[in-house]
Design an enzyme around this catalytic site. Structure first.
Site, short mmCIF file in Angstrom:
data_model
loop_
_atom_site.label_atom_id
_atom_site.label_comp_id
_atom_site.label_asym_id
_atom_site.label_seq_id
_atom_site.Cartn_x
_atom_site.Cartn_y
_atom_site.Cartn_z
CG HIS A 1 5.56 4.14 2.65
ND1 HIS A 1 5.25 3.94 1.41
CD2 HIS A 1 5.74 5.54 2.89
CE1 HIS A 1 5.26 5.21 0.83
NE2 HIS A 1 5.32 6.26 1.80
CE LYS B 1 -8.00 5.34 -4.13
NZ LYS B 1 -8.74 4.32 -5.14
#
Length: 176
Positions: A38, A103
């Protein structure tokens, strides 16, 4: 609780039907990207360069698979804590990403981006990476090979089990 069997190509059209807590069995092309990838995505964007995959209708899985055992498509491939990508996620949703998979909870900026873009956040079961890998039929590194397990990979999912964590109307399994 409703269940949906859906392909990545169908997901954008199905998003308005999904509610937090629904089960989704996802099939199709999904890209892995964690923290280091990212960071590089944003460096590329700052340089007016393209990302290593088309973001429109893409699904990004926050995962760093373990090395692939002989005879398998991939090693253990469980989700990474999504909040580590919260700084980057709103822009990627704004660039057309339909879903992220990980998650844990997301911050308010990510939730706003999900709602604004009629997208979805899907949760995979933490601690079950070996089991999850059984729903992945193919794995190819497509960018940042030097990052090892954090390289960007193109995966092929076949009925990968997920739960809708945050739906496009703001429904959220993490809010009681």
């Amino acid at each position: 609780m409703k269940e949906y069997k859906v392909t990545v190509k169908e997901l954008k059209n199905i998003c308005p039907l999904l509610s937090a807590g629904n089960k989704v069995y996802l099939s199709g092309t999904v890209y892995t990207a964690r923290d280091a990838a990212h960071k590089r995505f944003f460096e590329l964007l700052e340089q007016n360069k393209t990302l290593p995959f088309e973001t429109e209708n893409a699904v990004v899985y926050y995962a760093g698979p373990t090395p692939t055992p002989q005879g398998l498509a991939i090693g253990s491939c469980g989700p990474t804590t999504s909040s580590r990508m919260d700084t980057y996620a709103p822009l990627l949703y704004d660039m057309g990403v339909t879903a992220t998979i990980g998650k844990g909870e997301r911050n308010s900026e990510v939730i706003d981006a999900i709602i604004r873009n009629k997208a979805v956040y899907l949760c995979a079961i933490g601690g079950a990476g070996a089991l999850a890998s059984m729903s992945i039929t193919e794995c190819n590194v497509i960018a940042f090979d030097d990052l090892g397990c954090e390289s960007v990979k193109r995966l092929e999912f076949k009925d990968f089990p997920l739960i809708v964590g945050i739906d496009c109307n703001g429904g959220n399994i993490f809010k009681h």
